[in-house]
Motif scaffolding. Structure first.
Motif, PDB file in Angstrom:
ATOM      1  N   PRO A  41       0.812  -1.224   0.000  1.00 32.89           N
ATOM      2  CA  PRO A  41       0.000   0.000   0.000  1.00 32.89           C
ATOM      3  C   PRO A  41       0.844   1.272   0.000  1.00 32.89           C
ATOM      4  CG  PRO A  41      -0.056  -1.042   2.162  1.00 32.89           C
ATOM      5  CD  PRO A  41       0.611  -2.011   1.238  1.00 32.89           C
ATOM      6  N   THR A  42       0.368   2.274  -0.713  1.00 35.06           N
ATOM      7  CA  THR A  42       1.096   3.543  -0.830  1.00 35.06           C
ATOM      8  C   THR A  42       1.198   4.272   0.515  1.00 35.06           C
ATOM      9  OG1 THR A  42      -0.948   4.713  -1.417  1.00 35.06           O
ATOM     10  CG2 THR A  42       0.356   3.810  -3.224  1.00 35.06           C
ATOM     11  N   THR A  43       0.360   3.901   1.462  1.00 32.18           N
ATOM     12  CA  THR A  43       0.368   4.560   2.778  1.00 32.18           C
ATOM     13  C   THR A  43       1.649   4.311   3.556  1.00 32.18           C
ATOM     14  OG1 THR A  43      -0.844   2.655   3.664  1.00 32.18           O
ATOM     15  CG2 THR A  43      -2.143   4.568   3.010  1.00 32.18           C
ATOM     16  N   LEU A  44       2.462   3.355   3.136  1.00 34.72           N
ATOM     17  CA  LEU A  44       3.701   3.046   3.864  1.00 34.72           C
ATOM     18  C   LEU A  44       4.845   3.997   3.506  1.00 34.72           C
ATOM     19  CD1 LEU A  44       3.804  -0.862   3.929  1.00 34.72           C
ATOM     20  CD2 LEU A  44       2.839   0.724   5.595  1.00 34.72           C
ATOM     21  N   VAL A  45       4.627   4.890   2.560  1.00 32.56           N
ATOM     22  CA  VAL A  45       5.651   5.899   2.252  1.00 32.56           C
ATOM     23  C   VAL A  45       5.775   6.851   3.437  1.00 32.56           C
ATOM     24  CG1 VAL A  45       6.260   7.848   0.778  1.00 32.56           C
ATOM     25  CG2 VAL A  45       5.307   5.761  -0.240  1.00 32.56           C
ATOM     26  N   ASP A  46       7.012   7.021   3.932  1.00 32.59           N
ATOM     27  CA  ASP A  46       7.281   7.867   5.095  1.00 32.59           C
ATOM     28  C   ASP A  46       8.200   9.019   4.670  1.00 32.59           C
ATOM     29  OD1 ASP A  46       8.303   9.043   7.439  1.00 32.59           O
ATOM     30  OD2 ASP A  46       8.158   7.166   8.563  1.00 32.59           O
ATOM     31  N   PRO A  47       7.678  10.238   4.549  1.00 30.76           N
ATOM     32  CA  PRO A  47       8.485  11.366   4.068  1.00 30.76           C
ATOM     33  C   PRO A  47       9.759  11.609   4.871  1.00 30.76           C
ATOM     34  CG  PRO A  47       6.155  11.951   4.114  1.00 30.76           C
ATOM     35  CD  PRO A  47       6.280  10.635   4.809  1.00 30.76           C
ATOM     36  N   GLU A  48       9.740  11.397   6.178  1.00 33.37           N
ATOM     37  CA  GLU A  48      10.926  11.636   7.002  1.00 33.37           C
ATOM     38  C   GLU A  48      12.020  10.612   6.704  1.00 33.37           C
ATOM     39  OE1 GLU A  48      11.537  14.293   8.858  1.00 33.37           O
ATOM     40  OE2 GLU A  48       9.638  14.984   8.004  1.00 33.37           O
ATOM     41  N   LYS A  49      11.618   9.357   6.516  1.00 30.83           N
ATOM     42  CA  LYS A  49      12.596   8.318   6.177  1.00 30.83           C
ATOM     43  C   LYS A  49      13.153   8.536   4.773  1.00 30.83           C
ATOM     44  CE  LYS A  49      10.804   4.728   9.262  1.00 30.83           C
ATOM     45  NZ  LYS A  49      10.171   3.376   9.346  1.00 30.83           N
ATOM     46  N   VAL A  50      12.320   9.031   3.878  1.00 30.83           N
ATOM     47  CA  VAL A  50      12.776   9.329   2.522  1.00 30.83           C
ATOM     48  C   VAL A  50      13.932  10.323   2.560  1.00 30.83           C
ATOM     49  CG1 VAL A  50      12.132  10.424   0.337  1.00 30.83           C
ATOM     50  CG2 VAL A  50      10.582   8.773   1.401  1.00 30.83           C
ATOM     51  N   LYS A  51      13.838  11.327   3.415  1.00 31.82           N
ATOM     52  CA  LYS A  51      14.873  12.357   3.517  1.00 31.82           C
ATOM     53  C   LYS A  51      16.210  11.770   3.984  1.00 31.82           C
ATOM     54  CE  LYS A  51      11.605  16.072   4.659  1.00 31.82           C
ATOM     55  NZ  LYS A  51      11.158  17.019   5.720  1.00 31.82           N
ATOM     56  N   ARG A  52      16.147  10.718   4.800  1.00 30.53           N
ATOM     57  CA  ARG A  52      17.380  10.158   5.376  1.00 30.53           C
ATOM     58  C   ARG A  52      18.018   9.080   4.505  1.00 30.53           C
ATOM     59  NH1 ARG A  52      14.022  10.329  10.082  1.00 30.53           N
ATOM     60  NH2 ARG A  52      13.712   8.073  10.017  1.00 30.53           N
ATOM     61  N   SER A  53      17.281   8.565   3.558  1.00 25.86           N
ATOM     62  CA  SER A  53      17.781   7.471   2.732  1.00 25.86           C
ATOM     63  C   SER A  53      18.764   7.983   1.685  1.00 25.86           C
ATOM     64  CB  SER A  53      16.611   6.761   2.049  1.00 25.86           C
ATOM     65  OG  SER A  53      17.042   5.612   1.352  1.00 25.86           O
ATOM     66  N   ASN A  54      19.644   7.093   1.231  1.00 23.91           N
ATOM     67  CA  ASN A  54      20.658   7.424   0.224  1.00 23.91           C
ATOM     68  C   ASN A  54      20.233   6.864  -1.132  1.00 23.91           C
ATOM     69  OD1 ASN A  54      22.890   8.548   2.021  1.00 23.91           O
ATOM     70  ND2 ASN A  54      22.541   6.560   2.973  1.00 23.91           N
ATOM     71  N   ASP A 211       0.089  10.301  -5.075  1.00 19.08           N
ATOM     72  CA  ASP A 211      -0.872   9.484  -4.339  1.00 19.08           C
ATOM     73  C   ASP A 211      -2.139   9.385  -5.179  1.00 19.08           C
ATOM     74  OD1 ASP A 211      -2.236  11.978  -3.986  1.00 19.08           O
ATOM     75  OD2 ASP A 211      -1.125  12.333  -2.118  1.00 19.08           O
ATOM     76  N   GLU A 212      -3.176   8.776  -4.616  1.00 18.00           N
ATOM     77  CA  GLU A 212      -4.403   8.564  -5.386  1.00 18.00           C
ATOM     78  C   GLU A 212      -5.084   9.879  -5.754  1.00 18.00           C
ATOM     79  OE1 GLU A 212      -8.659   6.543  -4.511  1.00 18.00           O
ATOM     80  OE2 GLU A 212      -6.928   5.203  -4.199  1.00 18.00           O
ATOM     81  N   ASP A 213      -5.084  10.855  -4.848  1.00 17.47           N
ATOM     82  CA  ASP A 213      -5.692  12.146  -5.148  1.00 17.47           C
ATOM     83  C   ASP A 213      -4.959  12.841  -6.289  1.00 17.47           C
ATOM     84  OD1 ASP A 213      -7.595  11.802  -3.193  1.00 17.47           O
ATOM     85  OD2 ASP A 213      -6.507  12.967  -1.672  1.00 17.47           O
ATOM     86  N   ASP A 214      -3.629  12.759  -6.261  1.00 17.72           N
ATOM     87  CA  ASP A 214      -2.836  13.376  -7.326  1.00 17.72           C
ATOM     88  C   ASP A 214      -3.053  12.638  -8.642  1.00 17.72           C
ATOM     89  OD1 ASP A 214      -0.941  15.319  -8.225  1.00 17.72           O
ATOM     90  OD2 ASP A 214       0.601  13.763  -8.230  1.00 17.72           O
ATOM     91  N   LEU A 215      -3.212  11.316  -8.569  1.00 16.32           N
ATOM     92  CA  LEU A 215      -3.506  10.530  -9.767  1.00 16.32           C
ATOM     93  C   LEU A 215      -4.795  11.024 -10.415  1.00 16.32           C
ATOM     94  CD1 LEU A 215      -2.958   7.961 -11.563  1.00 16.32           C
ATOM     95  CD2 LEU A 215      -4.436   6.730  -9.955  1.00 16.32           C
ATOM     96  N   ARG A 216      -5.843  11.201  -9.600  1.00 13.65           N
ATOM     97  CA  ARG A 216      -7.117  11.659 -10.142  1.00 13.65           C
ATOM     98  C   ARG A 216      -6.998  13.075 -10.721  1.00 13.65           C
ATOM     99  NH1 ARG A 216     -12.933  10.493  -8.639  1.00 13.65           N
ATOM    100  NH2 ARG A 216     -14.097  12.132  -9.703  1.00 13.65           N
ATOM    101  N   ARG A 217      -6.290  13.949 -10.014  1.00 13.18           N
ATOM    102  CA  ARG A 217      -6.121  15.319 -10.504  1.00 13.18           C
ATOM    103  C   ARG A 217      -5.454  15.324 -11.870  1.00 13.18           C
ATOM    104  NH1 ARG A 217      -2.068  18.822 -10.936  1.00 13.18           N
ATOM    105  NH2 ARG A 217      -0.586  17.380  -9.962  1.00 13.18           N
ATOM    106  N   ARG A 218      -4.428  14.523 -12.021  1.00 13.77           N
ATOM    107  CA  ARG A 218      -3.711  14.476 -13.290  1.00 13.77           C
ATOM    108  C   ARG A 218      -4.590  13.905 -14.403  1.00 13.77           C
ATOM    109  NH1 ARG A 218       2.000  14.851 -13.003  1.00 13.77           N
ATOM    110  NH2 ARG A 218       2.763  15.248 -10.906  1.00 13.77           N
ATOM    111  N   ILE A 219      -5.365  12.880 -14.080  1.00 10.81           N
ATOM    112  CA  ILE A 219      -6.280  12.307 -15.079  1.00 10.81           C
ATOM    113  C   ILE A 219      -7.307  13.354 -15.510  1.00 10.81           C
ATOM    114  CG2 ILE A 219      -8.127  10.611 -15.427  1.00 10.81           C
ATOM    115  CD1 ILE A 219      -6.474   8.728 -13.590  1.00 10.81           C
ATOM    116  N   GLU A 220      -7.850  14.098 -14.573  1.00 12.27           N
ATOM    117  CA  GLU A 220      -8.808  15.157 -14.897  1.00 12.27           C
ATOM    118  C   GLU A 220      -8.212  16.181 -15.857  1.00 12.27           C
ATOM    119  OE1 GLU A 220     -11.534  15.445 -10.826  1.00 12.27           O
ATOM    120  OE2 GLU A 220      -9.820  16.788 -11.083  1.00 12.27           O
ATOM    121  N   ASN A 221      -6.923  16.452 -15.713  1.00 17.80           N
ATOM    122  CA  ASN A 221      -6.270  17.503 -16.491  1.00 17.80           C
ATOM    123  C   ASN A 221      -5.816  17.070 -17.878  1.00 17.80           C
ATOM    124  OD1 ASN A 221      -6.611  19.313 -14.408  1.00 17.80           O
ATOM    125  ND2 ASN A 221      -4.558  18.989 -13.543  1.00 17.80           N
TER     126      ASN A 221
END
Length: 556
Positions: A41-54, A211-221
């Motif tokens: 699931p996309t919910t497991l993306v953690d922005p803080e951990k992303v910043k620390r990863s190489n 994310d899913e909301d951004d996916l829908r926004r892009r499809i709409e556009n």
């Protein structure tokens, strides 16, 4: 040596729940596709951990039809990092059936550096390509129906932008077709055609959505065309964005598999770099960075295509900052870019090897100009000599660039340990700085294309065909001019001429077409003779794919 399939079958795979557990992902969070594949699931993306990863980007010199082995090196490097005690995760694109059954064959690595289960990954996998194909063609069908049903209401489009369908097959006969022939009940007669699925705007949207909301926004556009009154007509206007989002909802979740040595691998999305932006999904990359200290990813083809688009489009959109760029080369590739003919005796070619180093240098310089710390790795073949390897090493040392050979194909992770140590040391001592984008999005479309063509490719001049000039003016008039540019061109040369090997000089770069991807938020500039629907070679790989004694052969 055993074939890729024989090596893969001899490997003992871990259940996917066990692979996930090693990342701290619970079994109840997985959606299994059999024993060895699962969506996460996309919910497991953690922005803080992303910043620390190489984040480590693996790219390459200009490829040849003999191949460079960039994916194989990616896989080997990720396994080597884990061998050395680091938490490493791999993030790659999904293979397309077009090349698998066409010229290239499978795209899961090779030898002792593969992702598994390779047969399933190379074929239908979890159905993501099917979802993209269906979503694209559904929009086309709905648009044709809307025009047909509302014709008597006075609705019409003076210009149709969304005129193509897609199919994940190489088929030159489908590049241009006519639809709606026959009685009026068959719809409106129209010129159409097919692109290959990796060239679809839907594929780009899937890979760039946050994310899913951004996916829908892009499809709409997504811009479908221009009304008679001059107003844009989008998927949102047609009222079907929700339906298309439903078709793509499962495909948005990254796919977890494993390498031949059990390293976790996210394989998700598959745009080509010569006709699209060439990177796996933002979500999969950030998922890997949320779960691993080191993440190895790749960008398609040479650094002039994949790496430039990775930095200027993907990283700009996602806010990612890679720590290191690994540039893959081969002695065979260097010799061919130095003037050696295809099929020539590779045991010779000292002069060609020396001349071919210019191609490597140009890619190194481009990456450094974009703010990246670069190390070079020579993907070794059994025909390489010690003298050739040392020549490349000395050349890199003279440039002040780290160098390590690798034997990913022949020895897997063990064959990449020198490269992994160099990568870790380089990241610790002098990681890549802030990305220096090739252009600012605020610049005109013409300026952005000129920056890429002249600064990255080395063109002396950029020529825009009359049709491209009109399209460029229309795109800017509609307010889309500030989007990044994605140049579609041959992967075999810095120029738009596939036969211009090495480092072409004083060439004219010709843009013949523009395709506005308003949903994906990029402008595709089509250069030279590049086709968005490839054809098949005289003897396609399909001739070698079969089932023998119940087992698939030929997907190597």
């Amino acid at each position: 040596m055993k074939s890729d399939i024989e090596i893969a079958r001899a490997c003992s795979m871990r259940p996917i729940a066990e692979v996930a557990a090693g990342l701290g992902v619970a079994a109840h969070d997985l959606e299994p596709y059999g024993k060895y594949i699962a969506k996460v699931p996309t919910t497991l993306v953690d922005p803080e951990k992303v910043k620390r990863s190489n984040l480590i980007l693996v790219t390459a010199m200009s490829p040849t039809k003999a191949g460079i082995g960039k994916t194989t090196v990616c896989i080997g490097l990720s396994m080597a990092l884990n061998r050395l005690g680091h938490s490493s995760v791999l993030a790659l694109r999904e293979p397309s059936l077009g090349p698998c059954f066409g010229m290239k064959g499978g795209a899961c690595g090779g030898g002792y550096s593969q992702v598994l289960p390779m047969e399933k990954i190379n074929l239908h996998f979890t159905g993501d390509f099917h979802a993209v194909t269906t979503a694209h063609n559904m929009i086309t069908a709905l648009l044709d129906n809307y025009r047909y049903q509302h014709l008597e209401d006075g609705f019409a489009l003076k210009e149709v932008y969304w005129r193509k369908r897609v199919l994940d097959v190489n088929d030159r006969n489908l590049r241009d077709v006519v639809t709606g022939l026959g009685p009026k009940t068959n719809g409106m007669t129209d010129e159409s055609g097919f692109d290959i699925t990796p060239a679809s705007e839907i594929m780009a949207i899937l890979c760039l959505a946050r994310d899913e909301d951004d996916l829908r926004r892009r499809i709409e556009n997504i811009l479908l065309g221009i009304r008679i009154d001059g107003k844009p007509f989008t998927v949102k206007d047609m009222g079907v964005a929700g339906a298309i989002t439903v078709l793509l909802r499962d495909a948005l979740q990254p796919n977890l598999v494993q390498t031949i040595e059990g390293t976790p691998a996210f394989i998700h999305g598959g745009p080509f770099a010569n006709i699209a932006h060439g990177c796996n999904s933002i979500i999969a990359t950030k998922m890997a960075m949320s779960l691993g200290d080191y993440v190895v990813t790749e960008a398609g083809f040479g650094a002039d295509l994949g790496a430039e688009k990775f930095l200027d489009i993907k990283c700009r959109e996602a806010g990612l900052q890679p720590k290191l760029a690994v540039l893959v080369c081969t002695t065979r590739g260097l010799k061919m870019h130095g003037g050696m003919c295809v099929g020539a005796d590779e045991s010779h070619g000292d002069r060609e090897l020396a001349c071919g180093l210019a191609n490597l240098d140009k890619h190194v310089q481009n990456l450094q100009a974009m703010g990246q710390t670069v190390i070079v790795t020579l993907n070794e073949f059994n025909t390489d000599t010690e003298e050739e390897v040392e020549r490349v090493r000395r050349h890199c040392e003279a440039m002040g660039v780290g160098f390590a050979p690798n034997a990913a194909f022949m020895r897997g992770g063990e064959g990449c340990e020198e490269l992994a140590r160099l990568a870790v040391e380089t990241i610790a001592e002098r990681p890549s700085g802030k990305i220096e984008y090739v252009y600012a999005t605020e610049e005109s479309i013409e300026a952005k294309v000129n920056h890429v063509a002249k600064r990255v490719y080395g063109a002396a001049k950029v020529v825009f065909k009359p049709a491209a000039i009109r399209q460029m003016q229309d795109i800017e008039a509609m307010g889309y001019g500030r989007l990044p540019v994605c140049i579609a061109k041959t992967q075999y040369s810095f120029s738009d001429d596939a036969k211009a090997y090495g480092v072409p000089r004083d060439f004219v770069f010709t843009v013949r077409d523009f395709v506005l991807n308003a949903g994906a938020q990029m402008i595709v500039a089509v250069a030279g003779e590049i086709m968005r629907m490839p054809g098949l070679p005289k003897h396609p790989q399909a001739e070698r794919i079969d089932i023998v004694d119940g087992l698939i052969e030929g997907l190597d």
